[in-house]
Motif scaffolding. Structure first.
Motif, PDB file in Angstrom:
ATOM      1  N   UNK A 191      -6.338  16.789 -17.250  1.00 50.27           N
ATOM      2  CA  UNK A 191      -5.623  17.674 -16.208  1.00 50.27           C
ATOM      3  C   UNK A 191      -4.182  17.163 -15.829  1.00 50.27           C
ATOM      4  N   UNK A 192      -3.866  16.077 -16.326  1.00 48.73           N
ATOM      5  CA  UNK A 192      -2.557  15.468 -16.143  1.00 48.73           C
ATOM      6  C   UNK A 192      -2.414  14.829 -14.653  1.00 48.73           C
ATOM      7  N   UNK A 193      -3.589  14.274 -14.185  1.00 48.50           N
ATOM      8  CA  UNK A 193      -3.449  13.867 -12.739  1.00 48.50           C
ATOM      9  C   UNK A 193      -3.098  12.309 -12.867  1.00 48.50           C
ATOM     10  N   UNK A 194      -2.322  11.842 -12.042  1.00 52.07           N
ATOM     11  CA  UNK A 194      -2.146  10.728 -11.828  1.00 52.07           C
ATOM     12  C   UNK A 194      -3.311   9.957 -10.850  1.00 52.07           C
ATOM     13  N   UNK A 195      -3.211   8.527 -10.862  1.00 50.06           N
ATOM     14  CA  UNK A 195      -4.351   8.051 -10.085  1.00 50.06           C
ATOM     15  C   UNK A 195      -4.730   8.270  -8.694  1.00 50.06           C
ATOM     16  N   UNK A 196      -3.554   8.677  -7.840  1.00 50.45           N
ATOM     17  CA  UNK A 196      -3.488   8.932  -6.453  1.00 50.45           C
ATOM     18  C   UNK A 196      -4.071  10.578  -6.545  1.00 50.45           C
ATOM     19  N   UNK A 197      -3.442  11.452  -7.426  1.00 47.06           N
ATOM     20  CA  UNK A 197      -3.631  12.802  -7.543  1.00 47.06           C
ATOM     21  C   UNK A 197      -5.267  13.041  -7.774  1.00 47.06           C
ATOM     22  N   UNK A 198      -5.760  12.321  -8.720  1.00 52.45           N
ATOM     23  CA  UNK A 198      -7.369  12.162  -8.822  1.00 52.45           C
ATOM     24  C   UNK A 198      -8.134  11.664  -7.643  1.00 52.45           C
ATOM     25  N   UNK A 199      -7.561  10.800  -6.952  1.00 57.01           N
ATOM     26  CA  UNK A 199      -8.408  10.379  -5.675  1.00 57.01           C
ATOM     27  C   UNK A 199      -8.177  11.596  -4.613  1.00 57.01           C
ATOM     28  N   UNK A 200      -7.002  12.214  -4.671  1.00 55.17           N
ATOM     29  CA  UNK A 200      -7.081  13.218  -3.690  1.00 55.17           C
ATOM     30  C   UNK A 200      -8.180  14.427  -4.128  1.00 55.17           C
ATOM     31  N   UNK A 227     -20.846   9.450  -2.957  1.00 54.06           N
ATOM     32  CA  UNK A 227     -20.218   9.894  -4.191  1.00 54.06           C
ATOM     33  C   UNK A 227     -18.797   9.874  -4.552  1.00 54.06           C
ATOM     34  N   UNK A 228     -18.198  10.188  -3.366  1.00 53.91           N
ATOM     35  CA  UNK A 228     -16.846  10.254  -3.475  1.00 53.91           C
ATOM     36  C   UNK A 228     -16.194   8.569  -4.008  1.00 53.91           C
ATOM     37  N   UNK A 229     -16.698   7.665  -3.364  1.00 52.63           N
ATOM     38  CA  UNK A 229     -16.585   6.218  -3.487  1.00 52.63           C
ATOM     39  C   UNK A 229     -16.690   5.899  -4.851  1.00 52.63           C
ATOM     40  N   UNK A 230     -18.003   6.354  -5.440  1.00 52.45           N
ATOM     41  CA  UNK A 230     -18.323   5.932  -6.844  1.00 52.45           C
ATOM     42  C   UNK A 230     -17.271   6.720  -7.925  1.00 52.45           C
ATOM     43  N   UNK A 231     -17.039   7.790  -7.315  1.00 51.98           N
ATOM     44  CA  UNK A 231     -16.083   8.642  -8.484  1.00 51.98           C
ATOM     45  C   UNK A 231     -14.877   8.159  -8.448  1.00 51.98           C
ATOM     46  N   UNK A 280      -7.946   1.169  -6.530  1.00 54.39           N
ATOM     47  CA  UNK A 280      -7.752   0.963  -5.315  1.00 54.39           C
ATOM     48  C   UNK A 280      -6.862   2.190  -4.784  1.00 54.39           C
ATOM     49  N   UNK A 281      -5.974   2.451  -5.229  1.00 55.96           N
ATOM     50  CA  UNK A 281      -4.902   3.565  -4.622  1.00 55.96           C
ATOM     51  C   UNK A 281      -5.428   4.807  -4.561  1.00 55.96           C
ATOM     52  N   UNK A 282      -6.463   5.249  -5.702  1.00 59.39           N
ATOM     53  CA  UNK A 282      -7.148   6.588  -5.536  1.00 59.39           C
ATOM     54  C   UNK A 282      -8.219   6.159  -4.769  1.00 59.39           C
ATOM     55  N   UNK A 283      -8.935   5.353  -4.563  1.00 61.72           N
ATOM     56  CA  UNK A 283      -9.972   5.133  -3.671  1.00 61.72           C
ATOM     57  C   UNK A 283      -9.779   5.220  -2.266  1.00 61.72           C
TER      58      UNK A 283
END
Length: 341
Positions: A183-192, A203-207, A213-216
């Motif tokens: 999907x072309x997401x960076x780490x922070x976008x993936x976390x969002x 489940x959010x934390x596990x994913x 750390x930034x995404x989490x």
């Protein structure tokens, strides 16, 4: 001939079931410790479902353990929801920016309305459309427990939505990371995306932790913004339920406009925001909240009957899977809008 002596009422009839729930929470904690990718609360629900299917355990589940299992599923769930408020700081949420906050709220409202409509379209019985919509759009099984406490559902009616939200949330742990790079997401976008689209906090934390750390950090704050919606959504349901009782039978005791545990949740949020309790207090409350919710979800899990779910619950399964896909798409749209904003 002497008359038979009256049956002796056993003191604390709920104690055996509560102790079993506590042991199950410890077992779920051990599973999470051994396999960190498995969220503790997910393990607790699955363990309850497994125990509920064992022929050797069913007599006890329906008999001597029933009062304690019911108490855990209802009262301990409410206390856990109150303590969940201590994870929320309005300052952290404000730090997301108004675009991210607005899109997150929009995801909750649209996914709630869409899931509820799908559930009604699939002719799900009773309060199942409401419970599935609440769990999928807000914060998983704990939201289902909170809503079921307001609309006074039976444990059996809440059990199917809990099983489905656990199933779909567990699927998200494995499916969303596979779509991260395509999907072309960076780490922070993936976390969002994870925070806006996955159901339970664990489940959010596990994913999200797979992206660093930034995404989490982003995922947890976005997720807790969704959790904040629990109070108004449950309060609205309480008002609707109160009006239904008034129009039905005025003699029936009406539910409060704002349930006590919802008020407690709001107080906890305000305390975390303005009082700034010491770390030892928030850490202890977080541990206690996790234990109570694990006990509650084990109790709810024992009410699931897989044979019934497989035989007659296909409509609920379709509703859950469509809702899961809907929320994932809405959450992804929210990420893109927030990025542009």
């Amino acid at each position: 001939m002497s008359s038979p002596s009256p049956a002796v009422r056993r003191p604390l009839p709920w104690l055996p079931g509560v102790l079993v729930c506590a042991l199950a929470a410890a077992a779920a904690w051990a599973v999470h410790w051994l396999v960190p990718a498995v969220p503790l609360l997910t393990a607790a629900v699955v363990l309850g479902i497994v125990v509920g299917q064992l022929p050797v355990a069913r007599p006890a589940v329906a008999g001597s353990l029933a009062p304690g299992l019911s108490l855990s599923a209802r009262r301990l769930m409410r206390v856990g929801v109150v303590l969940l408020g201590l994870k929320l700081s309005l300052g952290d949420i404000a730090g997301l920016g108004w675009v991210a906050i607005a899109t997150t709220v929009a995801v909750v409202l649209l996914s709630f309305a869409g899931t509820f409509w799908i559930g009604r379209l699939m002719r799900l019985p009773g309060h199942q459309p409401l419970l599935i919509a609440t769990g999928f759009s807000i914060c998983g099984a704990s939201a289902i427990g909170a809503m079921s406490g307001v609309v006074k559902t039976k444990d059996e009616e809440a059990a199917t939505p809990v099983a489905l939200v656990t199933l779909c949330g567990t699927l998200a742990i494995f499916v969303l990371p596979l779509l991260w790079h395509p999907l072309g997401l960076d780490a922070q976008q993936f976390g969002h995306w994870v925070g806006a689209g996955v159901h339970d906090v664990g489940q959010v934390v596990a994913t999200a932790q797979l992206a660093g750390a930034a995404a989490l950090s982003v995922a947890v704050v976005v997720k807790l913004t969704r959790v904040l919606m629990l109070a108004p959504m449950v309060a609205v349901a309480a008002v609707v339920e109160r009006r239904r009782h008034v129009e039905g039978d005025p003699a029936v005791k009406r539910p409060p406009i704002v349930p006590l545990f919802v008020a407690g949740f709001i107080v906890a949020v305000l305390a975390r925001t303005f009082v700034h309790p010491a770390a030892v207090v928030t850490d202890s409350a977080d541990t206690l909240q996790t234990v109570l919710l694990a006990m509650a979800l084990f109790g709810l899990g024992t009410a699931v009957r897989l044979r019934t779910l497989v035989g007659t619950g296909w409509r609920a399964l379709v509703t859950a899977l469509v809702s899961w896909a809907l929320i994932a798409v809405l959450a992804l749209a929210a990420v893109w809008v927030s990025t542009v904003g």
